[in-house]
Design a protein around this motif. Structure first.
Motif, PDB file in Angstrom:
ATOM      1  N   PHE A 156     -82.136  10.736  60.856  1.00 48.36           N
ATOM      2  CA  PHE A 156     -81.761  11.156  59.654  1.00 48.36           C
ATOM      3  C   PHE A 156     -82.622  12.502  59.189  1.00 48.36           C
ATOM      4  O   PHE A 156     -82.154  13.749  59.070  1.00 48.36           O
ATOM      5  N   VAL A 157     -84.058  12.501  59.262  1.00 49.04           N
ATOM      6  CA  VAL A 157     -84.881  13.148  58.923  1.00 49.04           C
ATOM      7  C   VAL A 157     -84.836  14.402  60.013  1.00 49.04           C
ATOM      8  O   VAL A 157     -84.846  15.547  59.630  1.00 49.04           O
ATOM      9  N   GLU A 158     -84.812  13.838  61.193  1.00 50.52           N
ATOM     10  CA  GLU A 158     -84.780  14.921  62.404  1.00 50.52           C
ATOM     11  C   GLU A 158     -83.285  16.029  61.932  1.00 50.52           C
ATOM     12  O   GLU A 158     -83.469  17.249  62.200  1.00 50.52           O
ATOM     13  N   GLU A 159     -82.283  15.512  61.907  1.00 53.86           N
ATOM     14  CA  GLU A 159     -81.070  16.320  61.381  1.00 53.86           C
ATOM     15  C   GLU A 159     -81.148  17.083  60.275  1.00 53.86           C
ATOM     16  O   GLU A 159     -80.906  18.175  60.619  1.00 53.86           O
ATOM     17  N   ALA A 160     -81.666  16.452  59.376  1.00 50.79           N
ATOM     18  CA  ALA A 160     -82.042  17.255  57.958  1.00 50.79           C
ATOM     19  C   ALA A 160     -82.765  18.377  58.106  1.00 50.79           C
ATOM     20  O   ALA A 160     -82.795  19.461  57.392  1.00 50.79           O
ATOM     21  N   MET A 161     -83.812  18.202  58.857  1.00 50.78           N
ATOM     22  CA  MET A 161     -84.806  19.321  58.946  1.00 50.78           C
ATOM     23  C   MET A 161     -84.505  20.235  60.096  1.00 50.78           C
ATOM     24  O   MET A 161     -85.590  21.146  60.178  1.00 50.78           O
ATOM     25  N   ALA A 162     -83.632  20.049  60.839  1.00 55.92           N
ATOM     26  CA  ALA A 162     -83.480  20.890  62.019  1.00 55.92           C
ATOM     27  C   ALA A 162     -83.127  22.319  61.516  1.00 55.92           C
ATOM     28  O   ALA A 162     -82.667  22.451  60.438  1.00 55.92           O
ATOM     29  N   GLU A 163     -83.495  23.392  62.421  1.00 55.92           N
ATOM     30  CA  GLU A 163     -83.335  24.714  61.782  1.00 55.92           C
ATOM     31  C   GLU A 163     -81.579  24.792  61.461  1.00 55.92           C
ATOM     32  O   GLU A 163     -80.861  24.355  62.364  1.00 55.92           O
ATOM     33  N   GLY A 164     -81.524  25.503  60.290  1.00 57.98           N
ATOM     34  CA  GLY A 164     -79.902  25.863  60.093  1.00 57.98           C
ATOM     35  C   GLY A 164     -79.394  24.753  59.535  1.00 57.98           C
ATOM     36  O   GLY A 164     -78.252  24.834  59.362  1.00 57.98           O
ATOM     37  N   ALA A 165     -79.993  23.832  59.281  1.00 53.91           N
ATOM     38  CA  ALA A 165     -79.417  22.619  58.424  1.00 53.91           C
ATOM     39  C   ALA A 165     -79.392  22.675  57.142  1.00 53.91           C
ATOM     40  O   ALA A 165     -80.351  22.989  56.468  1.00 53.91           O
ATOM     41  N   GLN A 166     -78.325  22.122  56.454  1.00 60.66           N
ATOM     42  CA  GLN A 166     -78.400  21.815  54.944  1.00 60.66           C
ATOM     43  C   GLN A 166     -77.862  20.496  55.026  1.00 60.66           C
ATOM     44  O   GLN A 166     -76.937  19.836  55.358  1.00 60.66           O
ATOM     45  N   ALA A 167     -78.736  19.673  53.890  1.00 60.54           N
ATOM     46  CA  ALA A 167     -78.246  18.469  53.780  1.00 60.54           C
ATOM     47  C   ALA A 167     -78.022  18.104  52.407  1.00 60.54           C
ATOM     48  O   ALA A 167     -78.329  18.816  51.381  1.00 60.54           O
ATOM     49  N   LEU A 168     -77.007  17.241  52.114  1.00 58.29           N
ATOM     50  CA  LEU A 168     -76.365  16.902  50.921  1.00 58.29           C
ATOM     51  C   LEU A 168     -76.426  15.541  50.739  1.00 58.29           C
ATOM     52  O   LEU A 168     -75.949  14.745  51.826  1.00 58.29           O
ATOM     53  N   VAL A 169     -76.724  14.835  49.646  1.00 55.32           N
ATOM     54  CA  VAL A 169     -76.709  13.715  49.149  1.00 55.32           C
ATOM     55  C   VAL A 169     -75.851  13.366  48.097  1.00 55.32           C
ATOM     56  O   VAL A 169     -75.803  13.663  46.871  1.00 55.32           O
ATOM     57  N   TYR A 170     -74.877  12.339  48.303  1.00 57.89           N
ATOM     58  CA  TYR A 170     -73.973  11.798  47.344  1.00 57.89           C
ATOM     59  C   TYR A 170     -74.077  10.334  46.831  1.00 57.89           C
ATOM     60  O   TYR A 170     -74.512   9.645  47.950  1.00 57.89           O
TER      61      TYR A 170
END
Length: 120
Positions: A106-120
């Motif tokens: 999850f951290v790898e995906e969320a911190m990737a260049e161009g990524a936007q993470a949203l938490v619901y």
């Protein structure tokens, strides 16, 4: 550079509006061509199992099973390792194409260049 949307759903039937919002945003982005990764955590982990999304009902909301189908067709769906283990859900139990992975992924995906993470 392509943008990626990482959505973490932390609620299931216990908080139906929050759950539906996560799935709706993820499916809308996926339908618009955005690279989407939906993470199922907490009570939303149950929706990694066959048939569980069909049981979810929320008035004036798109059917969760349809939203999940859109996301699975074009994006990724991941069930949290610890959340799945707490519910006795294993890799052989989940819908085809749903993976089980942990916080490091999850951290790898969320911190990737161009990524936007949203938490619901």
């Amino acid at each position: 550079m392509a943008r990626t949307l990482v959505v973490k759903a932390t609620a299931g039937a216990d908080a139906p509006e929050r759950c539906a919002q996560a799935f709706t945003v993820a499916a809308t982005a996926a339908a618009a061509g955005v690279d989407v990764s939906l993470w199922l955590t907490g009570e939303s982990t149950w929706f990694a199992l066959p048939g569980k999304a069909q049981e979810f009902e929320l008035p004036h909301s798109a059917p969760l099973a349809e939203l999940l189908h859109v996301i699975l067709t074009t994006g990724k769906v991941t069930a949290c390792t610890q959340c799945a283990a707490r519910r006795d859900i294993g890799p052989g139990d989940v819908i085809p194409d749903v993976r089980i992975a942990g916080a490091a992924v999850f951290v790898e995906e969320a911190m990737a260049e161009g990524a936007q993470a949203l938490v619901y």
